[in-house]
Design a protein around this motif. Structure first.
Motif, PDB file in Angstrom:
ATOM      1  N   LYS A 286      40.430  43.593  52.263  1.00 14.20           N
ATOM      2  CA  LYS A 286      39.972  44.431  53.360  1.00 14.20           C
ATOM      3  C   LYS A 286      40.752  44.155  54.656  1.00 14.20           C
ATOM      4  N   ASP A 287      41.177  42.919  54.807  1.00 18.74           N
ATOM      5  CA  ASP A 287      41.925  42.546  56.016  1.00 18.74           C
ATOM      6  C   ASP A 287      43.424  42.636  55.798  1.00 18.74           C
ATOM      7  N   TYR A 288      43.843  43.614  55.012  1.00 20.93           N
ATOM      8  CA  TYR A 288      45.262  43.758  54.650  1.00 20.93           C
ATOM      9  C   TYR A 288      46.124  43.953  55.898  1.00 20.93           C
ATOM     10  N   SER A 289      45.733  44.867  56.753  1.00 16.90           N
ATOM     11  CA  SER A 289      46.552  45.176  57.928  1.00 16.90           C
ATOM     12  C   SER A 289      46.602  43.993  58.901  1.00 16.90           C
ATOM     13  N   LEU A 292      48.797  41.314  57.497  1.00 16.57           N
ATOM     14  CA  LEU A 292      50.201  41.725  57.459  1.00 16.57           C
ATOM     15  C   LEU A 292      50.847  41.642  58.848  1.00 16.57           C
ATOM     16  N   ASP A 293      50.032  41.673  59.891  1.00 15.00           N
ATOM     17  CA  ASP A 293      50.544  41.533  61.259  1.00 15.00           C
ATOM     18  C   ASP A 293      50.615  40.071  61.711  1.00 15.00           C
ATOM     19  N   SER A 294      50.318  39.160  60.850  1.00 15.81           N
ATOM     20  CA  SER A 294      50.336  37.751  61.213  1.00 15.81           C
ATOM     21  C   SER A 294      51.746  37.299  61.569  1.00 15.81           C
ATOM     22  N   LYS A 295      51.835  36.326  62.441  1.00 21.56           N
ATOM     23  CA  LYS A 295      53.127  35.805  62.843  1.00 21.56           C
ATOM     24  C   LYS A 295      53.710  34.834  61.827  1.00 21.56           C
ATOM     25  N   LYS A 296      52.883  34.355  60.927  1.00 18.48           N
ATOM     26  CA  LYS A 296      53.352  33.424  59.904  1.00 18.48           C
ATOM     27  C   LYS A 296      53.787  34.220  58.669  1.00 18.48           C
ATOM     28  N   TRP A 297      55.008  33.957  58.232  1.00 21.66           N
ATOM     29  CA  TRP A 297      55.513  34.698  57.075  1.00 21.66           C
ATOM     30  C   TRP A 297      54.737  34.360  55.811  1.00 21.66           C
ATOM     31  N   LYS A 298      54.159  33.165  55.725  1.00 17.89           N
ATOM     32  CA  LYS A 298      53.387  32.809  54.544  1.00 17.89           C
ATOM     33  C   LYS A 298      52.126  33.661  54.425  1.00 17.89           C
ATOM     34  N   ASP A 299      51.500  33.939  55.566  1.00 14.14           N
ATOM     35  CA  ASP A 299      50.316  34.804  55.530  1.00 14.14           C
ATOM     36  C   ASP A 299      50.687  36.215  55.067  1.00 14.14           C
ATOM     37  N   ARG A 300      51.794  36.698  55.589  1.00 17.24           N
ATOM     38  CA  ARG A 300      52.235  38.035  55.176  1.00 17.24           C
ATOM     39  C   ARG A 300      52.578  38.061  53.694  1.00 17.24           C
ATOM     40  N   LYS A 301      53.237  37.045  53.242  1.00 25.00           N
ATOM     41  CA  LYS A 301      53.607  36.995  51.821  1.00 25.00           C
ATOM     42  C   LYS A 301      52.371  36.857  50.937  1.00 25.00           C
ATOM     43  N   VAL A 303      49.252  37.941  51.486  1.00 24.25           N
ATOM     44  CA  VAL A 303      48.502  39.183  51.367  1.00 24.25           C
ATOM     45  C   VAL A 303      49.253  40.192  50.509  1.00 24.25           C
ATOM     46  N   LEU A 304      50.576  40.209  50.589  1.00 32.03           N
ATOM     47  CA  LEU A 304      51.355  41.107  49.726  1.00 32.03           C
ATOM     48  C   LEU A 304      51.254  40.682  48.263  1.00 32.03           C
ATOM     49  N   GLU A 305      51.196  39.393  48.018  1.00 30.11           N
ATOM     50  CA  GLU A 305      51.031  38.924  46.638  1.00 30.11           C
ATOM     51  C   GLU A 305      49.664  39.316  46.087  1.00 30.11           C
ATOM     52  N   GLU A 306      48.633  39.240  46.936  1.00 29.53           N
ATOM     53  CA  GLU A 306      47.316  39.694  46.481  1.00 29.53           C
ATOM     54  C   GLU A 306      47.323  41.194  46.182  1.00 29.53           C
ATOM     55  N   VAL A 307      47.988  41.949  47.026  1.00 27.45           N
ATOM     56  CA  VAL A 307      48.104  43.392  46.771  1.00 27.45           C
ATOM     57  C   VAL A 307      48.906  43.649  45.498  1.00 27.45           C
ATOM     58  N   GLN A 308      49.970  42.893  45.295  1.00 29.89           N
ATOM     59  CA  GLN A 308      50.771  43.056  44.086  1.00 29.89           C
ATOM     60  C   GLN A 308      49.940  42.787  42.840  1.00 29.89           C
ATOM     61  N   LYS A 309      49.108  41.760  42.893  1.00 32.44           N
ATOM     62  CA  LYS A 309      48.241  41.461  41.757  1.00 32.44           C
ATOM     63  C   LYS A 309      47.241  42.589  41.510  1.00 32.44           C
ATOM     64  N   ALA A 310      46.742  43.182  42.595  1.00 32.08           N
ATOM     65  CA  ALA A 310      45.796  44.289  42.436  1.00 32.08           C
ATOM     66  C   ALA A 310      46.473  45.545  41.906  1.00 32.08           C
ATOM     67  N   LEU A 311      47.728  45.770  42.284  1.00 31.55           N
ATOM     68  CA  LEU A 311      48.441  46.988  41.862  1.00 31.55           C
ATOM     69  C   LEU A 311      49.042  46.866  40.471  1.00 31.55           C
ATOM     70  N   ASN A 312      48.988  45.691  39.880  1.00 36.68           N
ATOM     71  CA  ASN A 312      49.584  45.494  38.564  1.00 36.68           C
ATOM     72  C   ASN A 312      48.675  46.098  37.488  1.00 36.68           C
ATOM     73  N   GLN A 313      48.599  47.417  37.463  1.00 39.43           N
ATOM     74  CA  GLN A 313      47.771  48.164  36.508  1.00 39.43           C
ATOM     75  C   GLN A 313      48.638  49.230  35.840  1.00 39.43           C
ATOM     76  N   PRO A 314      48.390  49.508  34.555  1.00 42.73           N
ATOM     77  CA  PRO A 314      49.193  50.551  33.888  1.00 42.73           C
ATOM     78  C   PRO A 314      49.032  51.932  34.519  1.00 42.73           C
ATOM     79  N   ALA A 338      61.616  36.904  51.269  1.00 42.30           N
ATOM     80  CA  ALA A 338      60.543  36.793  50.281  1.00 42.30           C
ATOM     81  C   ALA A 338      59.494  37.876  50.527  1.00 42.30           C
ATOM     82  N   VAL A 339      59.201  38.156  51.792  1.00 38.90           N
ATOM     83  CA  VAL A 339      58.262  39.223  52.120  1.00 38.90           C
ATOM     84  C   VAL A 339      58.826  40.569  51.703  1.00 38.90           C
TER      85      VAL A 339
END
Length: 893
Positions: A286-289, A292-301, A303-314, A338-339
């Motif tokens: 829910k806090d995707y946006s 994604l605006d975080s200043k730390k690249w690890k936080d951005r990465k 949240v994108l990894e969590e989204v990638q896991k959610a989108l990994n559907q046929p 990496a991001v």
């Protein structure tokens, strides 16, 4: 016998088809096949008869006699050849299952061949899907032989028509079940079918069933795949009727392409698994946006990894992904690679999950990804390239081409190179050939790449042109390659030869020129011969009208000026007269004015100036009506009025009106006939359906009546058997009653009568006692008395008493009593033996084989025995007293 054969041959074919004699059926099948082969169309009466009575074919293909079945299958093939689509659709639901269960496993090779040919015809005449649907349930049959032959038939169908024509998904999904069969022949046929699928589908078929097979089976199949892996792509050997018609139309159409365009396209068949769409919006953070605006690249990465896991559907369900895609586009500009890579992976998964639904987000993300192609890190460019390929798969070349061409002009060489490679992949995977304006834009941009300083750029540009050449063909690409030198052309030719594309340009068939309207339909107004007002004289017909048929018969003038004058009118009327119609008079004069049409025949070598024959002096005195050349010769004035086509005669107009009315009348009649024919056809179809329903109802009623008759016959038989049993039981009961009554009478006499009889016999024998001495009262006297009193006398008591009573000193009264008490002989199935004679001295016991009835009767007469014993005891005492009185005992001693 001969008369019987003549009667059978005179029966209708449909009656002989269901005859109980297999020879009659076999001859009927042969005769039907000959009639089908000799029929001219599907409307032939014999063909229509068997189309309407389609249910009869089930018994034909499943005939119990193998010889008759073979001829029946041959007759079905002949019928399908002439009956067309209607015969196919009416019979396939009835016959296919029977063919698979009884025809394909037949012991006769000819019957097997005809069964397979019938299945092929069912596929060819209409469409293959219904045939496959009918054959799939046969794979669950209990008999392994039936399953094996059905798998072999499926292999032959896919081999002949190909997986492009026959949908392979239903059969591929059921293959794991067949591989689990216990019979080795079934598994072997399944392997043959799988290899046939591999020839057409290659590795694309594995996701549908490969994971359900055992590892050993996978290894065996891989070995078989290696044998056919290097074979050329298979081609469809047998065409559907619709494909045959399309091919015939293509052959009839004018060919404008090169020979290379006529080659068949090699199209890869893609199989997509059927998945349920997943709603991924519910599982995206829910806090995707915010993250994604975080200043730390690890936080951005993260949240994108969590989204990638959610989108990994046929397959992903449709939804509002605008915010998500804007976040991906923003991440493409991220400083951390990496991001960027993770965002590119998310775009790829979303595009593959949404498929065509992703096209509306293309413009949001595509520019950002192509701009990021400047990254030199291979992992980043590979991730972005895979995402771009997924985006292109959800859209089309026309959608992406404009942006791709813009990036081909990019100032960054890396971006330009990757954009060129992306264009090459798009051209190779697209299934729609680009239009000619798009080809021109691609060719111009690629030609500029041939002048780049880097060799890799030049090679990429040459590959674009070679791939485009492969798609469009020589005729279109020659115009774009003419200005190139031979070295570059050679390089482009190499890429052309090695390119593998899925699209093939086919020019649209040029529409044939419209046929000229029939001259009959034109209005013979004959106005505007010169387009000016001073020439109205040519519009009105002259008083002496010239009939058209007389124009060609006019004598040939000798003077050339006169000939040139005659050329115009004749040229204007000759063509309409040959076509059976009339042209406007003005058009005839205009034709005469043309210098190229002035000469009508080769005899006129010198053509006079066109205005001279066109405009005689009688047409008018205005400037437009005056000739520009020299005035005509003296012979011109008399010829012009007689030869100029100034209008139609009254007879021609009347004839034209009659022809128009006749055409209109014929048109109306044609429409009426067409309407009536449509109505009759619909009535015929309705009557056919009613007839088929009535036949089905009649058959059902006949079977019901026969079943009732069979039940009635069985009931009558059961009734007669029951009645017979009842009669037998009654007779047995009567017999037992008589037996019982006889035994009761024999074993239970009244005791008073017996005593009186004994007393009477004693008194009567008192005076004659001397006759019953030792010599006179022996066995003979006892037996004589016993025979006389057998039916009424009581039985004697125990054997000892009998011995005491029947000694040699007994008197006559004792013998009489013994005769009265002797037991009955076995006359009615008695179980007791007869009493012994007087000389024996005792009564024999009952035999071991006496029946239970006799034992019960003997028990019932026990009381009578007791009474008889008491009477006998009394009699013995009286006899002793009488002996004492008369002194009989002393005299004997």
């Amino acid at each position: 016998m001969a008369d019987g054969e003549e009667d059978l041959s005179a029966l209708p074919l449909n009656d002989r088809f269901v005859h109980k004699n297999w020879k009659v059926r076999k001859e009927a099948y042969e005769a039907a096949a000959k009639e089908f082969d000799s029929a001219t169309s599907e409307s032939d009466p014999v063909v229509r008869q068997f189309v309407q009575d389609a249910s009869i074919w089930k018994g034909v293909v499943g005939d119990s006699n193998v010889a008759a079945q073979q001829e029946g299958l041959a007759a079905l093939c002949s019928f399908l050849q002439i009956a067309g689509t209607q015969g196919c659709t009416r019979t396939r639901g009835i016959t296919i299952a029977t063919i698979a269960e009884k025809g394909l496993p037949s012991s006769r090779p000819a019957a097997k061949q005809k069964s397979l040919e019938a299945l092929m015809l069912y596929v060819e005449l209409d469409k293959p899907d219904p045939v496959i649907e009918e054959l799939l349930p046969i794979l669950s049959n209990k008999q392994p032989k039936v399953i094996a032959t059905t798998l072999d038939a499926l292999t032959q169908i896919y081999h002949a028509f190909g997986c492009k024509t026959v949908e392979p998904k239903p059969v591929l999904k059921i293959l794991p079940k067949v591989y689990g069969h216990a019979d080795k022949n079934v598994r072997a046929k399944a392997q043959e079918l799988t290899v046939e699928f591999y020839r057409w589908l290659k590795e694309a078929m594995k996701p549908l069933f490969w994971g359900e097979l055992k590892p050993v089976q996978q290894q065996d199949l891989d070995k078989l795949f290696q044998k056919v892996k290097d074979e050329p792509p298979p081609k469809q050997e047998r065409l559907l009727r619709s494909q045959q018609a399309a091919k015939a139309r293509e052959v009839a159409a004018p060919e404008g392409d090169d020979v290379e365009d006529e080659e068949e396209e090699e199209v890869e068949i893609e199989l997509e698994l059927e998945y349920e769409p997943v709603d991924v919006l519910a599982i995206i953070p829910k806090d995707y946006s915010e993250r994604l605006d975080s200043k730390k690249w690890k936080d951005r990465k993260e949240v994108l990894e969590e989204v990638q896991k959610a989108l990994n559907q046929p397959k992903i369900a449709e939804g509002h992904f605008d915010e998500l895609v804007r976040g991906f586009a923003k991440s493409m500009k991220d400083a951390n690679i990496a991001v960027v890579s993770t965002a590119a992976n998310c775009v790829e998964l979303l595009a593959r999950g949404l498929r065509r639904g992703f096209s509306k987000y293309r413009s949001t993300i595509m520019n950002s990804m192509m701009e990021r192609l400047k990254e030199k890190k291979a992992t980043v460019t590979d991730a972005i390239s895979a995402a771009l390929d997924a985006v292109f798969a959800s859209t089309s070349l026309q959608d992406c081409l404009e942006e791709i061409l813009e990036f081909l002009k990019h100032k960054n060489p890396q971006v330009k190179l990757e954009a060129t490679r992306f264009l090459i992949r798009c051209l190779k995977t697209t299934r729609e050939a680009p239009s000619q304006p798009e080809v021109k834009s691609i060719a111009e941009a690629s030609t500029k790449l041939l002048t780049e300083s880097q060799e890799v750029q030049r090679s990429a540009g040459a590959e674009v042109l070679g791939t485009l050449w492969k798609i469009m063909g020589d005729r279109i690409m020659n115009a774009h390659l003419d200005g190139l030198d031979e070295i570059r052309k050679t390089k482009i030719k190499e890429y052309h030869d090695s390119a593998e594309v899925k699209a093939k340009y086919k020019p649209k068939a040029v529409a044939p020129p419209p046929k000229p309207a029939a001259p009959v339909g034109k209005k013979p107004t004959g106005k505007r011969p010169a387009g000016k007002k001073p020439a109205p004289a040519a519009a009105a017909p002259p008083p002496p009208p010239v009939e058209e048929p007389t124009a060609p018969l006019a004598p040939k003038p000798t003077s050339r000026p006169g000939a040139s004058k005659l050329a115009g009118p004749k040229s204007g009327l000759a063509a309409p007269s040959r076509l059976g119609g009339l042209k406007k008079p003005g058009s005839g004069i205009a034709a005469a004015a043309s210098p190229r049409r002035a000469v009508v025949s080769p005899d006129f070598e010198e053509a006079a100036p066109p205005p001279q024959p066109k405009l005689p002096s009688s047409l008018g005195r205005g400037l437009a009506g005056r000739p520009l050349g020299k005035p005509p010769t003296e012979s011109a004035p008399p010829v012009a009025p007689s030869q100029a086509p100034t209008g139609l005669s009254l007879v021609e107009r009347a004839e034209l009106d009659e022809l128009r009315a006749e055409v209109e009348r014929l048109r109306r009649q044609n429409e009426e006939v067409r309407t009536e024919r449509t109505n009759l056809t619909s009535q015929i179809h309705e009557l056919q359906n009613q007839n088929a329903q009535l036949i089905e109802d009649h058959t059902r009623d006949v079977l019901s009546i026969k079943a009732k008759e069979t039940q009635l016959v069985r009931a009558r038989s059961d009734f007669e058997a029951a009645e017979q049993t009842v009669q037998n039981q009654r007779r047995e009961v009567d017999r037992l009653k008589r037996e019982l009554s006889r035994q009761v009478r024999a074993t239970s006499p009244p005791p008073t009568d017996l005593a009186d009889q004994i007393y009477t016999d004693t008194n009567s024998n008192t005076n004659g006692g001397a006759r019953f001495g030792d010599s006179g009262y022996g066995n003979q006297g006892f037996y004589g008395k016993r025979e006389r009193s057998l039916a009424n006398g009581p039985t004697s008591p125990s054997g000892e008493e009998g011995k005491e009573n029947f000694d040699g000193s007994l008197s006559r009264p004792d013998s009489t009593l013994s005769g009265k008490l002797s037991p009955l002989r076995a006359g009615a199935g008695s179980a007791m033996s007869s009493l012994s004679s007087r000389g024996g001295g005792r009564i024999s016991p009952p035999e071991n084989g006496a029946s239970s009835m006799r034992e019960s009767q003997a028990a019932a007469g026990a009381e009578s025995w007791k009474r008889a014993a008491e009477v006998t005891q009394n009699l013995k005492q009286r006899i002793e007293l009488m002996k004492a009185k008369q002194g009989i005992g002393k005299s004997h001693q």
